[in-house]
Design a protein around this motif. Structure first.
Motif, mmCIF file in Angstrom:
data_model
loop_
_atom_site.group_PDB
_atom_site.id
_atom_site.type_symbol
_atom_site.label_atom_id
_atom_site.label_comp_id
_atom_site.label_asym_id
_atom_site.label_seq_id
_atom_site.Cartn_x
_atom_site.Cartn_y
_atom_site.Cartn_z
ATOM 1 N N ASP A 28 0.801 -1.221 0.000
ATOM 2 C CA ASP A 28 0.000 0.000 0.000
ATOM 3 C C ASP A 28 0.837 1.275 0.000
ATOM 4 N N VAL A 29 2.073 1.181 -0.467
ATOM 5 C CA VAL A 29 2.931 2.372 -0.508
ATOM 6 C C VAL A 29 2.308 3.417 -1.436
ATOM 7 N N GLY A 30 2.189 4.639 -0.935
ATOM 8 C CA GLY A 30 1.621 5.731 -1.730
ATOM 9 C C GLY A 30 0.139 5.952 -1.511
ATOM 10 N N SER A 31 -0.493 5.117 -0.726
ATOM 11 C CA SER A 31 -1.931 5.294 -0.473
ATOM 12 C C SER A 31 -2.153 6.503 0.431
ATOM 13 N N ASP A 32 -3.251 7.195 0.207
ATOM 14 C CA ASP A 32 -3.550 8.424 0.962
ATOM 15 C C ASP A 32 -5.006 8.791 0.712
ATOM 16 N N THR A 33 -5.910 8.188 1.451
ATOM 17 C CA THR A 33 -7.339 8.333 1.182
ATOM 18 C C THR A 33 -7.778 9.790 1.171
ATOM 19 N N LEU A 34 -7.599 10.497 2.283
ATOM 20 C CA LEU A 34 -8.057 11.885 2.348
ATOM 21 C C LEU A 34 -7.294 12.785 1.383
ATOM 22 N N GLY A 35 -5.989 12.608 1.321
ATOM 23 C CA GLY A 35 -5.188 13.471 0.456
ATOM 24 C C GLY A 35 -5.544 13.336 -1.010
ATOM 25 N N HIS A 36 -5.712 12.114 -1.471
ATOM 26 C CA HIS A 36 -6.012 11.898 -2.885
ATOM 27 C C HIS A 36 -7.451 12.284 -3.241
ATOM 28 N N ILE A 37 -8.381 12.091 -2.318
ATOM 29 C CA ILE A 37 -9.755 12.543 -2.570
ATOM 30 C C ILE A 37 -9.780 14.054 -2.699
ATOM 31 N N ALA A 38 -9.088 14.735 -1.791
ATOM 32 C CA ALA A 38 -9.048 16.201 -1.844
ATOM 33 C C ALA A 38 -8.451 16.690 -3.168
ATOM 34 N N ARG A 39 -7.420 16.017 -3.633
ATOM 35 C CA ARG A 39 -6.812 16.372 -4.920
ATOM 36 C C ARG A 39 -7.804 16.179 -6.061
ATOM 37 N N GLU A 40 -8.496 15.038 -6.065
ATOM 38 C CA GLU A 40 -9.460 14.762 -7.132
ATOM 39 C C GLU A 40 -10.621 15.751 -7.115
ATOM 40 N N MET A 41 -10.979 16.229 -5.938
ATOM 41 C CA MET A 41 -12.095 17.175 -5.798
ATOM 42 C C MET A 41 -11.665 18.613 -6.068
ATOM 43 N N GLY A 42 -10.369 18.836 -6.232
ATOM 44 C CA GLY A 42 -9.898 20.209 -6.336
ATOM 45 C C GLY A 42 -10.024 20.939 -5.010
ATOM 46 N N GLY A 43 -9.951 20.166 -3.933
ATOM 47 C CA GLY A 43 -10.099 20.697 -2.574
ATOM 48 C C GLY A 43 -11.410 20.252 -1.959
ATOM 49 N N LEU A 44 -11.358 19.857 -0.702
ATOM 50 C CA LEU A 44 -12.545 19.452 0.034
ATOM 51 C C LEU A 44 -13.115 20.625 0.825
ATOM 52 N N HIS A 45 -14.434 20.748 0.847
ATOM 53 C CA HIS A 45 -15.096 21.776 1.656
ATOM 54 C C HIS A 45 -15.600 21.112 2.923
ATOM 55 N N MET A 46 -14.815 21.187 3.989
ATOM 56 C CA MET A 46 -15.159 20.564 5.269
ATOM 57 C C MET A 46 -14.878 21.553 6.403
ATOM 58 N N PRO A 47 -15.648 22.646 6.460
ATOM 59 C CA PRO A 47 -15.353 23.709 7.432
ATOM 60 C C PRO A 47 -15.443 23.275 8.879
ATOM 61 N N ASN A 48 -16.296 22.298 9.181
ATOM 62 C CA ASN A 48 -16.459 21.897 10.574
ATOM 63 C C ASN A 48 -15.334 20.978 11.039
ATOM 64 N N MET A 49 -14.925 20.057 10.157
ATOM 65 C CA MET A 49 -13.741 19.266 10.475
ATOM 66 C C MET A 49 -12.508 20.163 10.525
ATOM 67 N N ALA A 50 -12.513 21.228 9.718
ATOM 68 C CA ALA A 50 -11.411 22.183 9.761
ATOM 69 C C ALA A 50 -11.332 22.855 11.128
ATOM 70 N N LYS A 51 -12.483 23.258 11.663
ATOM 71 C CA LYS A 51 -12.503 23.892 12.982
ATOM 72 C C LYS A 51 -11.990 22.944 14.065
ATOM 73 N N LEU A 52 -12.316 21.664 13.910
ATOM 74 C CA LEU A 52 -11.826 20.693 14.890
ATOM 75 C C LEU A 52 -10.315 20.532 14.825
ATOM 76 N N GLY A 53 -9.747 20.692 13.601
ATOM 77 C CA GLY A 53 -8.298 20.598 13.464
ATOM 78 C C GLY A 53 -7.815 19.547 12.490
ATOM 79 N N LEU A 54 -8.667 19.163 11.514
ATOM 80 C CA LEU A 54 -8.277 18.106 10.584
ATOM 81 C C LEU A 54 -6.973 18.436 9.868
ATOM 82 N N SER A 55 -6.852 19.646 9.329
ATOM 83 C CA SER A 55 -5.639 20.012 8.597
ATOM 84 C C SER A 55 -4.493 20.411 9.516
ATOM 85 N N ASN A 56 -4.752 20.416 10.820
ATOM 86 C CA ASN A 56 -3.646 20.579 11.761
ATOM 87 C C ASN A 56 -2.920 19.249 11.957
ATOM 88 N N ILE A 57 -3.617 18.144 11.679
ATOM 89 C CA ILE A 57 -2.962 16.833 11.700
ATOM 90 C C ILE A 57 -1.986 16.760 10.539
#
Length: 393
Positions: A28-57
Motif C-alpha cells: 500500500d505504498v503511496g496510499s492516501d485516502t483523504l489526500g487523494h480525494i481532496a486532490r481529485e475534488m480540487g479541494g474538500l469543503h469541510m469547514p467543521n472538520m477544519a474547525k476541529l483541526g483536521l488540517s492541523n494533523i
C-alpha cells in the motif's frame, strides 16, 4: 478533571490520512485516502472538520488549518496485523489482533464451495469479489430459475450469500449461513463474518431487504465495551457496530441504512439521557465509494457528513466528549479495490475545552481510544492501549 458522562465515538469507515510506516508490508505504498480525494475534488469543503483541526494533523487541500483548533488532534497507527473493518474496530476497543483475518478477493477455494453445496443440496454461483447490488442484478435471474446460491465476497473478511426470499426461505438461508459460520471459524479460512443477504423483486428490479443477518466472530478477548456493560453503563451501538462485535458489550443496537441515517441516529441518541458510550460507524465512505473507487462520490459524502456536524455540536453538553476517527484506509484512487494500510485521524472535542485543543503525540495503537474510554468511566483497563484522558485539559 471530572469524568465525562457521555462519550460519542464516530468511526468514519475507511477515512485514512496517509500511508502507515508498514504500508509496504501490505502493498500500500503511496496510499492516501483523504489526500487523494481532496486532490481529485480540487479541494474538500469541510469547514467543521477544519474547525476541529483536521488540517492541523496534516494539510488537506481545501481544508484550512485552524488557528485555534477546537479539538485535541493527532493521527493513530494500527498495531494489529490486518487492515479490515473488524481488526480496526476491535483494536479501537482495546484488543490487538496478531493473526489477520483472511480475505478471498479471487473467490473461495473449491473445497469450501463443495462443502456448502453438499450440505445445502444447492449449487453455488458467483464466488467472486463483487458489489452486492451488482451481483444480484447479474445473477438474480439465474438464481431464481435454478435455486442456486449467490456467494460473493469483498475486500473485507466476509462470505456473503444472496438469495431471493421466495426461492430460499429466510429460515433456510439463515441455517445455511450458520453452517458456513461453523466451518470458517479457524484456519485455513478464518473469516470475520458470514452475511445473509436476502432480496425480493423481479428481473431488473431486485432489491435487498432489511432481513440481512450477520454471523460474526466473537472478539478474541474482552473489550472496553464488555467492561462498560458489566458495570451498568450504556453502550449504544449504531449502524454495524453491534454486528462487528457480535453484540458483545452492547446494551442497545440501532441499525442504519446510510451515512446520513447514521448521523440522524447519533443525533437522536444524543437526545437520550444515558451514561456511557454511543458508537456509530459511517459505512458509506467504505462500501459505496472506497471499494468502488469513486473519489468524487467519496468527496461529496465527506462534505455531506461535515455539514451535519453542527447538529452534533449543538447537542453536546460540558460533560459530553466527541471522538472522531477511522478504522483503516480505502484510497479510491489506489490500485485494486482493497482497503489500504494508513494512519487514521483522531479528533477529540468537548464544549468543556474553552481554551481549545492542541496536538497530541502520535498514537501507536487504536487501542488508546478504548483505554481512554475505560479510564473515564472507571472500569477495567484493556490489555492494550494507553489512555490520553489526562492530556485533555
Amino acid at each position: 478533571m471530572d469524568a465525562f458522562k457521555r462519550i460519542h465515538l464516530i468511526v468514519m469507515d475507511s477515512v485514512g490520512i496517509g500511508e502507515a510506516p508498514d504500508a509496504a508490508e501490505f502493498d500500500d505504498v503511496g496510499s492516501d485516502t483523504l489526500g487523494h480525494i481532496a486532490r481529485e475534488m480540487g479541494g474538500l469543503h469541510m469547514p467543521n472538520m477544519a474547525k476541529l483541526g483536521l488540517s492541523n494533523i496534516r494539510e488537506i487541500e481545501g481544508v484550512p488549518a485552524a488557528q485555534k483548533p477546537l479539538s485535541y488532534y493527532t493521527k493513530m497507527q494500527e498495531a494489529s496485523s490486518g487492515k479490515d473493518t473488524m481488526t480496526g474496530h476491535w483494536e479501537i476497543m482495546g484488543l490487538n489482533i496478531a493473526t489477520p483475518f483472511r480475505v478471498f478477493e479471487n473467490g473461495f477455494p473449491d473445497e469450501l464451495i463443495q462443502r456448502i453445496e453438499e450440505k445445502t443440496g444447492r449449487k453455488v454461483i458467483g464466488n467472486k469479489a463483487a458489489s452486492g447490488t451488482e451481483i444480484i442484478e447479474e445473477l438474480g435471474d439465474e438464481h431464481v430459475k435454478t435455486g442456486a446460491l449467490i456467494v460473493y465476497t469483498s475486500a473485507d473478511s466476509v462470505l456473503q450469500i444472496a438469495a431471493h426470499e421466495e426461492v430460499v426461505p429466510l429460515q433456510e438461508l439463515y441455517e445455511i449461513c450458520e453452517f458456513c459460520r461453523e466451518i470458517t471459524l479457524d484456519d485455513p479460512y478464518m473469516l470475520g463474518r458470514i452475511i445473509a443477504r436476502p432480496f425480493v423483486g423481479e428481473s431488473g428490479h431486485y432489491t435487498r431487504t432489511s432481513n440481512r443477518h450477520d454471523y460474526a466472530l466473537k472478539p478474541f478477548g474482552r473489550t472496553t465495551m464488555n467492561e462498560l456493560q458489566d458495570k451498568g453503563f450504556d453502550v449504544i451501538a449504531l449502524g454495524k457496530i453491534s454486528d462487528i462485535y457480535d453484540g458483545e458489550g452492547v446494551t442497545k443496537a440501532v441499525r442504519t441504512v446510510s451515512n446520513m441515517d447514521g448521523m440522524d441516529k447519533l443525533i437522536a441518541a444524543m437526545d437520550e439521557s444515558f451514561t456511557g458510550l454511543s458508537f456509530v460507524n459511517l459505512v458509506d465512505f467504505d462500501a459505496l465509494y472506497g471499494h468502488r473507487r469513486d473519489p468524487k462520490g467519496y468527496g461529496q459524502a465527506l462534505e455531506e457528513y461535515d455539514a451535519r456536524l453542527p447538529e452534533v455540536f449543538a447537542k453536546m453538553k460540558d460533560d459530553d466528549l466527541l471522538i472522531v476517527t477511522a478504522d483503516h484506509g480505502n484510497d479510491p484512487t489506489y490500485k485494486g479495490t482493497d482497503h489500504t494500510r494508513e494512519y487514521v485521524p483522531l479528533l477529540v472535542y468537548s464544549p468543556r475545552f474553552t481554551n481549545g485543543g492542541k496536538e497530541l503525540p502520535l498514537l501507536k495503537t487504536f487501542a488508546d481510544i478504548g483505554a481512554t474510554v475505560a479510564e473515564n468511566f472507571g472500569v477495567q483497563m484493556p490489555e492494550h492501549g494507553t489512555s490520553f484522558l489526562s492530556a485533555l485539559k
